[in-house]
Design a protein around this motif. Structure first.
Motif, PDB file in Angstrom:
ATOM      1  N   VAL A   6      -9.924  67.006 105.693  1.00  0.00           N
ATOM      2  CA  VAL A   6      -9.819  68.229 104.895  1.00  0.00           C
ATOM      3  C   VAL A   6     -11.222  68.700 104.501  1.00  0.00           C
ATOM      4  CG1 VAL A   6      -8.804  69.284 102.848  1.00  0.00           C
ATOM      5  CG2 VAL A   6      -7.641  67.380 103.960  1.00  0.00           C
ATOM      6  N   PRO A  21      -6.897  77.285  99.818  1.00  0.00           N
ATOM      7  CA  PRO A  21      -5.759  76.433 100.218  1.00  0.00           C
ATOM      8  C   PRO A  21      -6.227  75.026 100.632  1.00  0.00           C
ATOM      9  CG  PRO A  21      -5.643  78.587 101.279  1.00  0.00           C
ATOM     10  CD  PRO A  21      -6.976  78.515 100.608  1.00  0.00           C
ATOM     11  N   LEU A  22      -7.429  74.944 101.191  1.00  0.00           N
ATOM     12  CA  LEU A  22      -7.940  73.628 101.572  1.00  0.00           C
ATOM     13  C   LEU A  22      -8.254  72.786 100.337  1.00  0.00           C
ATOM     14  CD1 LEU A  22     -10.229  74.742 104.507  1.00  0.00           C
ATOM     15  CD2 LEU A  22      -8.144  73.377 104.687  1.00  0.00           C
ATOM     16  N   TYR A  23      -8.756  73.441  99.299  1.00  0.00           N
ATOM     17  CA  TYR A  23      -9.012  72.697  98.061  1.00  0.00           C
ATOM     18  C   TYR A  23      -7.699  72.180  97.460  1.00  0.00           C
ATOM     19  CZ  TYR A  23     -13.886  74.280  98.009  1.00  0.00           C
ATOM     20  OH  TYR A  23     -15.207  74.493  98.314  1.00  0.00           O
ATOM     21  N   ASP A  24      -6.636  72.995  97.561  1.00  0.00           N
ATOM     22  CA  ASP A  24      -5.328  72.512  97.083  1.00  0.00           C
ATOM     23  C   ASP A  24      -4.953  71.233  97.822  1.00  0.00           C
ATOM     24  OD1 ASP A  24      -5.172  74.682  95.439  1.00  0.00           O
ATOM     25  OD2 ASP A  24      -3.779  75.813  96.706  1.00  0.00           O
ATOM     26  N   LYS A  25      -5.179  71.262  99.126  1.00  0.00           N
ATOM     27  CA  LYS A  25      -4.857  70.101  99.949  1.00  0.00           C
ATOM     28  C   LYS A  25      -5.738  68.913  99.538  1.00  0.00           C
ATOM     29  CE  LYS A  25      -3.961  70.123 104.947  1.00  0.00           C
ATOM     30  NZ  LYS A  25      -4.462  70.882 106.107  1.00  0.00           N
ATOM     31  N   ARG A  27      -6.933  68.240  96.714  1.00  0.00           N
ATOM     32  CA  ARG A  27      -6.548  67.665  95.422  1.00  0.00           C
ATOM     33  C   ARG A  27      -5.305  66.794  95.483  1.00  0.00           C
ATOM     34  NH1 ARG A  27      -8.003  72.583  93.595  1.00  0.00           N
ATOM     35  NH2 ARG A  27      -5.827  73.222  93.528  1.00  0.00           N
ATOM     36  N   THR A  28      -4.630  66.755  96.648  1.00  0.00           N
ATOM     37  CA  THR A  28      -3.499  65.837  96.731  1.00  0.00           C
ATOM     38  C   THR A  28      -3.972  64.398  96.607  1.00  0.00           C
ATOM     39  OG1 THR A  28      -3.660  65.816  99.128  1.00  0.00           O
ATOM     40  CG2 THR A  28      -2.100  67.383  98.163  1.00  0.00           C
ATOM     41  N   TRP A  32     -11.507  60.840  98.282  1.00  0.00           N
ATOM     42  CA  TRP A  32     -11.342  60.592  99.723  1.00  0.00           C
ATOM     43  C   TRP A  32     -12.566  59.863 100.244  1.00  0.00           C
ATOM     44  CZ3 TRP A  32      -7.399  63.398 102.680  1.00  0.00           C
ATOM     45  CH2 TRP A  32      -6.650  64.302 101.913  1.00  0.00           C
ATOM     46  N   SER A  42     -12.184  65.344  94.228  1.00  0.00           N
ATOM     47  CA  SER A  42     -11.581  66.678  94.243  1.00  0.00           C
ATOM     48  C   SER A  42     -10.976  67.117  92.919  1.00  0.00           C
ATOM     49  CB  SER A  42     -10.461  66.706  95.278  1.00  0.00           C
ATOM     50  OG  SER A  42      -9.405  65.843  94.857  1.00  0.00           O
ATOM     51  N   SER A 321     -13.132  72.819  93.633  1.00  0.00           N
ATOM     52  CA  SER A 321     -11.777  72.282  93.646  1.00  0.00           C
ATOM     53  C   SER A 321     -11.357  71.873  92.243  1.00  0.00           C
ATOM     54  CB  SER A 321     -11.728  71.088  94.610  1.00  0.00           C
ATOM     55  OG  SER A 321     -10.533  70.378  94.448  1.00  0.00           O
TER      56      SER A 321
END
Ligand SMILES: Cc1cc2nc3c(=O)[nH]c(=O)nc-3n(C[C@H](O)[C@H](O)[C@H](O)COP(=O)(O)OP(=O)(O)OC[C@H]3O[C@@H](n4cnc5c(N)ncnc54)[C@H](O)[C@@H]3O)c2cc1C
Ligand code: HEM
Ligand code: SF4
Lengths: 409, 534
Positions: A6, A21-25, A27-28, A32, A42, A321
């Protein structure tokens, strides 16, 4: 080849216009580990904690040898200069920053920035006056870039006519900070040397004939911590110059873009007094100019966010993020200038908290207010606009805007 | 306006943007003017927006208009929240914060706030700092209002009794006020000099109220020959610092081994003693004041236990506080020198240790169990504690059993003296060891951690407040002590040493509770007072 992570996608230039949208991903997972050993953080809470964690260093000397190549040019001045204070730890950091601050703000020069407000106002007025008689402009080249550059030059005591010369030096340094490649680092090193040489000559001149600028202060004033010696002086000047050049431009440009995308906020800026104050704060959260702090190193194993960050590994704190982390910030995806208790990460936190933040805030408040009040019927000519290459200092490289006229100041 | 200095980390954004209202002293100590002039308004708004930790609280009258908040609707059958009667006794920091929280939580009933001081709630920490140096006037320390409280204020009248059976507070003027829920926030008063005739001499001061502070300030302006500060806890040390700043010769008499040693232990105490002496303070440790002597009702001399006599015209008695609980003595609640004891949800205990449902307590007067520290009952006489406890108490007063909050806020305080910003988290006094963890004592930029039986229980920072959040997390996680990891800026000597706190005092001859009865249903605990203390 492994799948891009990501974070790889975020760094990828193709996603510059809309990384959200990548930052949302991202933050899952709070932390990392990238394939190359870098740890990417994140989430708001974890970033905030690491900014205050004494096991996190800004000094590239703490990198394990296999990561040494990841140290950007700002860490070692391309080998020409000692690291500037953004790349050092306490106690050295605190001392250098204190000496630098002596010429810039409290406690020694408490009202320097406050007193600058009329001059800031005058520079913006001049730049916006320059838009009269046209029906379109590039908001970056015409206002967002020249404004902070003129200000930092005035503060530091760099003659304005020299501006084009060192802009040509700043660019390669900033580019290689984002994506260090062998060529970009070579160019950065070259630029560092030239800038250092230029600063050296300027310092000589100011020493002989001091003015009220920061550089004159650095070479004449002597406080309890002493003066910035030799390489430290040039490293500090270059740090201030770059930070003053390359960050506020994005805040103003991202800000204008955001306002044109949120016409109700633009309208309030025209009519409501003091609206710019909270609006700019929300802008810093919503569209931060610095998307990540890429220069941290763990000096011990750190257990955080379900992962162990390994000693000697690089750590990247993804401010942009964290600023959209719905766990800590209500309706984080909404641009809401009325937000109360707006705590964000745009200027970092802890001891490296941005040195120039008060200046940057004022610049953005004044520039955006004047643009809103004076440009009639402004319209974006490209949405999204073209972006600068850097994933770290993210913002439009050009922001073409059409308008019907310019009201007098 | 007020700055929550517990939150403040010294980022100086406020001092940049509104330099007339905010001043940095040294690297990170902040002094502020709580009532900046009207032409400062925009600058102060800039400062408030910019503060990275949102520590600035501006009066609502000066804030830009807010969109009206959605009205909180009291749940059906929630009679108390809708039209209950709440009485708050003690109109200061905790009382005001509780009142605001009640309204914020949707309480629409009647609210009465009773205070024996004639003024609206004001802020005390500036009284020993910027008020004495002359940066702000004591009258300008009124606390900002953050929302409309719509309360019936009964100021200038003390509560003298509490009838729990009939749920009434009795006032000094004979009035009785009925309540459904009562909040006790009567705080602490200054412990006076123990010899009344000497305490009455002109020139002998305590500092707890605005009036105290104004009187002392006036006297300091008249250039006294020498000021004697009795006691070197935080207030005493701050006063010594003020005298140094004003160029007034000052002697500090401290019965214990070092300044601040009660709160931070002997190791930190010695550092602080060194700083005082460097600044020219005549610090005398292990020294008591034997008598204050006057002529024509005016203070002239002080005799010290070291055999010397000093010519002084001002003495500041800084011997700590006495909790304001006398008005509750016959109420049957658990009151004594320790204050009013309560559970973690701020519900007051009866003398027998049973929890009440209608009486709550917050602020300096409250003594509460700390689950983090073995459920010990601790009283925290700190600004931040008064705020968070008041908010929890207010919430719980109008919430059902299942919706109550425990007050688990980490204790924290700050002190500004001799240009240094001292901040602490956790409960240092329960520690047995201390270790410097970052920086160096020589540079006066360091952090030290406190340990108790191998666990981190507290930390203190000296001009390094930006790191304290880290230590707070360690304390919350019961992390091991000494800290087992490498850190940046390691100290020259990280080895833990004894923390050197004075022995803890337990009630001895002053035992205050006796138990009577044999059958479990007849057992009673009763408070006794062998002799009324002042
Ligand atoms: C000089 C000074 C400096 C300080 N500096 C710091 C600092 O640097 N950092 C820090 O963390 N804290 C500091 N504090 C402590 C902080 O001010 C207190 O923790 C805070 O004021 C507690 O608020 P409170 O509302 O619980 O009690 P108080 O402020 O004591 O208020 C209690 C109120 O109740 C009133 N009252 C008492 N009895 C009755 C009665 N029977 N009927 C009606 N009213 C009654 C009192 O008159 C008073 O107005 C300082 C305090 C002082 C005095
Ligand atoms: C919108 C504008 C700006 C943004 C978003 C911004 C952001 C940041 C961030 C995130 C940091 C933290 C870096 C770290 O933790 O390693 C930082 C540090 C710094 N900034 Fe800024 N900045 C801005 C404008 C400026 C300006 C105008 C100046 C100069 C006058 C400046 C000077 C600095 C310096 C010197 C540091 C290093 C501080 C230290 O390491 O102690 N910045 N900035
Ligand atoms: S943390 Fe906030 S209140 Fe404290 S000095 Fe910084 S800006 Fe001011």
């Amino acid at each position: 080849m492994t799948e891009p992570s990501v974070f790889d996608e975020i760094v990828d230039f193709h996603n510059r216009a809309n990384p959200w949208p990548l930052y949302d991903k991202l933050r899952t997972q709070p932390v990392w580990q990238e394939a190359d050993g870098t740890f990417v953080v994140s989430t708001f809470r974890e970033i905030y904690a690491l900014f205050h964690d004494p096991r996190i260093s800004s000094d590239a000397a703490n990198l394990l040898p296999e990561f040494a190549h990841k140290a950007g040019p700002l860490s070692d001045g391309g080998g020409a200069l000692p690291p500037s204070f953004i790349r050092t730890d306490a106690p050295r950091h605190d001392t250098l920053r204190r000496i630098a601050m002596r010429q810039f703000g409290p406690p020694h020069r408490p009202d320097r920035i406050d007193k600058l407000v009329p001059a800031l106002e005058a520079i913006v007025t001049r730049l916006v006056d320059g838009l009269v008689g046209k029906d379109q402009c590039d908001l970056v080249d015409d206002v967002a870039y020249p404004f902070p550059v003129a200000v930092i030059c005035e503060l530091l005591g760099v003659p304005e006519e020299d501006e084009p010369r060192f802009s040509a030096w700043v660019d390669p340094i900033v580019n290689s900070a984002g994506q260090p490649t062998p060529e970009s680092k070579e160019q950065a090193k070259e630029a560092f040397q030239q800038l250092g040489m230029y600063m050296f000559q300027l310092a000589q001149r100011r020493k002989a004939d001091p003015g009220d600028d920061m550089l004159s202060g650095y070479v004449t004033d002597d406080g309890p911590d002493g003066q910035l010696e030799g390489g430290d002086l040039f490293a500090t000047l270059i740090l201030l110059l770059i930070a003053g050049h390359e960050t506020t431009v994005n805040l103003i440009a991202n800000g204008w873009l955001t306002l044109l995308r949120h016409p109700e906020a633009l309208q309030r800026l025209r009519t409501e007094p003091d609206f710019s104050i909270r609006m700019v704060e929300e802008l810093l959260r919503y569209e931060p100019s610095v998307h990540f702090v890429p220069n941290r190193i763990a000096v011990a194993d750190i257990e955080i966010g379900g992962t162990t960050i390994r000693k000697g590994h690089p750590v990247v704190l993804v401010l942009a993020s964290g600023n959209r982390d719905g766990e800590c910030i209500p309706h984080a995806d909404r641009f809401d200038p009325d937000r109360a208790d707006n705590v964000h990460l745009a200027f970092g936190n802890g001891v490296h908290y941005c040195f120039g933040a008060p200046l940057a805030r004022l610049e953005a408040q004044l520039a955006l207010t004047q643009l809103a009040k004076r440009l009639q019927n402004p319209r974006l000519l490209a949405d999204p606009p073209p972006y600068r290459p850097s994933p770290v200092l993210r913002g439009p490289i050009h922001l073409p805007v059409a308008y019907d006229g310019v009201l007098p100041a | 306006m007020v700055v929550d200095l517990t939150k403040c980390q010294g980022y100086a954004q406020c001092a940049f943007l509104a330099p007339e209202a905010f001043r940095m002293v040294g690297d990170e100590a902040l002094m502020f003017d709580p009532a900046p002039s009207a032409d400062q308004r925009v600058k102060v708004l800039r400062a408030a927006a910019a503060c990275p930790v949102q520590a600035l609280q501006v009066d609502m009258a000066d804030l830009p208009q807010q969109p009206p908040a959605e009205p909180l609707v009291a749940a059906k059958g929630d009679r108390l929240r809708r039209d209950g009667r709440i009485v708050i006794v003690g109109a200061s920091l905790a009382g005001l914060k509780a009142a605001e929280q009640l309204r914020a939580d949707g309480f629409t009933g009647t609210l009465t706030v009773i205070g024996d001081e004639p003024e609206e709630p004001y802020d005390r920490p500036p009284l020993s700092k910027q008020v004495q140096t002359g940066f702000v006037a004591s009258a300008d320390t009124t606390l900002p209002r953050r929302r409309d409280i719509a309360a019936d204020w009964k100021l200038g009248v003390a509560a003298t009794g509490l009838d729990l059976e009939r749920k009434r507070v009795v006032l000094a003027d004979g009035q009785e006020v009925e309540f459904d829920r009562l909040l006790v926030t009567t705080g602490v008063r200054a412990r006076p000099w123990p010899v009344p005739e000497e305490a009455a001499l002109d020139g002998v001061f305590t500092i707890r109220t605005r009036g105290d502070a104004a009187g002392l300030r006036e006297r300091l302006l008249a250039h006294p020959k020498r000021v004697l500060v009795i006691g070197s806890g935080f207030t005493g040390s701050e006063m010594a610092s003020v005298c140094v700043e004003l160029g007034i010769p000052v002697t500090v008499a401290e019965a214990g081994p070092a300044p601040l040693s009660g709160a931070l232990g002997g190791v930190i105490g010695r550092i602080s003693a060194g700083i005082m002496r460097e600044h020219g303070v005549d610090l005398r440790t292990h020294t008591k004041v034997s008598s204050l002597q006057g002529e024509d009702g005016k203070l002239r001399r002080a005799a010290l236990s070291d055999g010397t006599t000093l010519d002084v015209d001002v003495a500041v008695v800084a011997l700590g506080g006495i909790r304001n609980v006398e008005w509750l003595e016959s109420s049957g609640l658990a009151v004594g020198v320790w204050g009013l004891a309560c559970d973690a949800g701020c519900r007051a205990f009866t003398a027998a240790g049973l929890v009440t449902d209608d009486v709550f307590v917050a602020g300096d007067v409250a003594r509460q169990p700390q689950p983090m520290f073995g459920y010990q009952f601790l009283a925290m006489e700190h600004w931040g504690n008064a705020v968070t406890q008041a908010e929890v108490a207010a919430h719980n007063m109008i919430s059902s059993e299942t919706d109550r909050w425990p007050h688990l806020e980490m204790p924290a305080f700050w002190s500004l003296q001799f240009g240094h910003n001292i901040k602490s988290v956790g409960v240092p006094p329960i520690a047995d060891q201390i270790a410097i963890t970052q920086g160096s004592v020589e540079s006066r930029q360091f952090v030290a951690a406190y340990g108790y039986k191998g666990r981190v229980v507290g930390a203190v920072s000296w001009n390094q407040g930006k790191w304290l959040d880290f230590y707070q997390q360690l304390i919350e996680q019961a992390a091991p002590f000494p800290l087992p990891y490498d850190m940046t800026n390691p100290p020259p000597d990280p080895v833990p040493v004894p923390a050197e706190f004075p022995d803890r005092q337990y009630p001895g001859r002053e035992a205050t509770v006796v138990v009577t009865g044999h059958d479990p249903s007849e057992r009673r605990a009763t408070l006794v007072r062998p002799s009324r203390r002042r």
